[in-house]
Design a protein around this motif. Sequence first.
Motif, PDB file in Angstrom:
ATOM      1  N   HIS A 277       0.831  -1.207   0.000  1.00  0.00           N
ATOM      2  CA  HIS A 277       0.000   0.000   0.000  1.00  0.00           C
ATOM      3  C   HIS A 277       0.863   1.253   0.000  1.00  0.00           C
ATOM      4  CE1 HIS A 277      -3.453   2.524   0.567  1.00  0.00           C
ATOM      5  NE2 HIS A 277      -3.059   2.939   1.763  1.00  0.00           N
ATOM      6  N   GLN A 278       1.971   1.205   0.713  1.00  0.00           N
ATOM      7  CA  GLN A 278       2.883   2.348   0.730  1.00  0.00           C
ATOM      8  C   GLN A 278       3.495   2.583  -0.653  1.00  0.00           C
ATOM      9  OE1 GLN A 278       5.343   0.824   3.892  1.00  0.00           O
ATOM     10  NE2 GLN A 278       4.411   2.148   5.447  1.00  0.00           N
ATOM     11  N   VAL A 279       3.789   1.504  -1.373  1.00  0.00           N
ATOM     12  CA  VAL A 279       4.265   1.642  -2.748  1.00  0.00           C
ATOM     13  C   VAL A 279       3.225   2.368  -3.590  1.00  0.00           C
ATOM     14  CG1 VAL A 279       4.835   0.380  -4.865  1.00  0.00           C
ATOM     15  CG2 VAL A 279       5.781  -0.379  -2.677  1.00  0.00           C
ATOM     16  N   ASP A 280       1.960   1.959  -3.449  1.00  0.00           N
ATOM     17  CA  ASP A 280       0.886   2.585  -4.217  1.00  0.00           C
ATOM     18  C   ASP A 280       0.745   4.074  -3.879  1.00  0.00           C
ATOM     19  OD1 ASP A 280       0.324   0.145  -5.377  1.00  0.00           O
ATOM     20  OD2 ASP A 280      -1.324  -0.326  -4.006  1.00  0.00           O
ATOM     21  N   LEU A 281       0.853   4.407  -2.603  1.00  0.00           N
ATOM     22  CA  LEU A 281       0.725   5.804  -2.191  1.00  0.00           C
ATOM     23  C   LEU A 281       1.869   6.655  -2.739  1.00  0.00           C
ATOM     24  CD1 LEU A 281      -0.374   5.361   1.544  1.00  0.00           C
ATOM     25  CD2 LEU A 281      -1.811   6.113  -0.379  1.00  0.00           C
ATOM     26  N   ALA A 282       3.085   6.114  -2.690  1.00  0.00           N
ATOM     27  CA  ALA A 282       4.236   6.850  -3.209  1.00  0.00           C
ATOM     28  C   ALA A 282       4.101   7.067  -4.710  1.00  0.00           C
ATOM     29  CB  ALA A 282       5.520   6.087  -2.884  1.00  0.00           C
ATOM     30  N   ALA A 283       3.667   6.018  -5.417  1.00  0.00           N
ATOM     31  CA  ALA A 283       3.494   6.142  -6.867  1.00  0.00           C
ATOM     32  C   ALA A 283       2.400   7.144  -7.213  1.00  0.00           C
ATOM     33  CB  ALA A 283       3.178   4.773  -7.462  1.00  0.00           C
ATOM     34  N   GLN A 284       1.332   7.141  -6.423  1.00  0.00           N
ATOM     35  CA  GLN A 284       0.216   8.052  -6.699  1.00  0.00           C
ATOM     36  C   GLN A 284       0.637   9.511  -6.572  1.00  0.00           C
ATOM     37  OE1 GLN A 284      -2.785   7.043  -7.925  1.00  0.00           O
ATOM     38  NE2 GLN A 284      -2.972   9.244  -8.300  1.00  0.00           N
ATOM     39  N   ALA A 285       1.544   9.790  -5.645  1.00  0.00           N
ATOM     40  CA  ALA A 285       2.013  11.166  -5.481  1.00  0.00           C
ATOM     41  C   ALA A 285       2.641  11.693  -6.767  1.00  0.00           C
ATOM     42  CB  ALA A 285       3.016  11.234  -4.333  1.00  0.00           C
ATOM     43  N   LEU A 286       3.300  10.819  -7.502  1.00  0.00           N
ATOM     44  CA  LEU A 286       3.907  11.224  -8.772  1.00  0.00           C
ATOM     45  C   LEU A 286       2.899  11.163  -9.916  1.00  0.00           C
ATOM     46  CD1 LEU A 286       7.280   9.513  -8.069  1.00  0.00           C
ATOM     47  CD2 LEU A 286       7.005  11.930  -8.595  1.00  0.00           C
TER      48      LEU A 286
END
Length: 595
Positions: free
Chosen positions: A517-526
């Motif tokens: 989920h943290q990977v998804d959140l980091a990717a979403q920021a970009l």
Amino acid sequence: MSLATLLNGGLITRAVAAINSTATLWRRSRPSDASWPAKELWAELNQKVHGNLSKVDALFASCVLDQNSAACLDVKKNIRNPFYIGDQAGGTQVSGWLNAWRPEPSAYAIKAQTSADVVAGVNFARENKLRLVVKGAGHSYQGASNAADSLLIWTRAMNKVTLHEHFVPAGCEGIIAPVSAVTSEAGAVWIDLYNAVTTEAGRYVQGGGCADVGVAGLIQSGGFGSFSKGFGSASSHLLEAEIVTADGVLRVLNAQTNPELFWAIKGGGGGSWGVVTKVTLRTFELPEYFGAAWGKIKANSDTAFQRLITHFVDFYASQLFNPHWGEQVSFAPDNVLAISMICQGLNGQQAKQIWREFYDWVHASPNDFTIISELGAGESHARNWWKVDGNDSMIPDKREGAPKHHGWWEGDQGQVGAFLHGADSIWLPAALLKSEQRKQFEDALFQGSRHKKIELHFNKGLAGALPEKIFAATNTATNPTVCSSFALVIIAGGERPAYPGLATSNIDVDAASKSAHQVDLAAQALRNIVPNAGSYVSESNYFNPDWQQAFWGENYSRLQAVKKKYDPDGLFFVHHGVGSEEWSSDGFTRLVAQS
């Protein structure tokens, strides 16, 4: 079950297919089926491939029986050696992906020695409705080189490397001028080519950064190495290839012969087109030096980290956005900037001079920044770059009988055998480096890094490269967005090896899910600032619902046409490969009726 998993698994597609069709779905055979080939047929196949057919065991099968057996102790001893893993029929470079795939050995494998062995395997799979898998080195994060109940064509033993002073592709005499080149069989890995071309012959071939990656597989995915900004993608330098297609024919591919299939294998994804048995790549004059810059800086507050991000982006745009520099930096949740960059065409003094301003700026603020790993820059004679002996940055393969030139980069050790929680990649357009857009880019880097480490791989975007290298990449199947992107963002989470059968293979699912989920959140920021950015097929999100557009963009319809011409029955299937939307997620059931 998440929506992404639902979509990826093809459940909706299958439901629609069932509603719209009364015909029986076409399915491949499994060992439990009456249609599975009889022992006599397998024995005939074994004769055709000169005794190179065998049953496949899981990597840790011996440990299931006895954790202290000699075989189990041997695999435990070597599990962090990527060459050992590649030498096992049931080996995969990573040990799986949460909610995506786990290693599952094929029913049988052909350890191909010649293209005739490959032809025999392809024909047998087609004639007997088998799930076919192709593997060279097994370096697939997506698990494309393994599948249960399948026949594996394993090209690892086909690893001959041949140099040419004057090479012209077949049928191209008088059209293409002779060039220096190297021919590699499909089972060779990049350290084999670097040893032959650079260490021994003093030339350069554009290949992959990981020394143990298969040559043929990298070319089919596009192919970005440390020096792509200077030399372009590996696929753009492919001169000729040989491939066994679904009809069992060994074909020569080049700009004049089977040109559409030649174009498709240059970035159209591995495992979708046939079994590539041989590739020939152009080689180049070797620069005198390769160089590097390194170090880790910890910001002592969030505000200081934002300053650090801003200053580095400005520094990159003004000093490093050019054909000389590649590799990566990362921004982590603990406010650490890690620098691991590589250059070509500069000597050590030039490299040091370029970085001096940035390092001096950091040193000038000791209250804001702590140096936790030495900051530096330097050079090395390019001919010795991949020479394992005496290279402190490389780990040698010390197994008895292993080639003396085999070794892997210390920086790649963490991914060997790793179990992935999640991963994603995003190409970043060069427009983000313009002064009016930098602020939103810098803010996105900071916000994303609050969740997971963000790596910027500058060598995996061609913006800033030499114009002729960018132009050459437009004649490949890779998503055209790579030509206008200055970097590829890679975000991933994972843990220690967790192969089935390994005593420590139990996964803390809750912790792993949180990491994903943290990977998804980091990717979403970009993605908030580049919502339609492409993604690199080899290093991508397993659950990307828009994979066709993300991996290939406007090239996808053309790739589909090539697929229908050379593999109309879909013998070659990989997860999120061209044409895979017509199949169930395991590749066994066809969901779309053939026209």
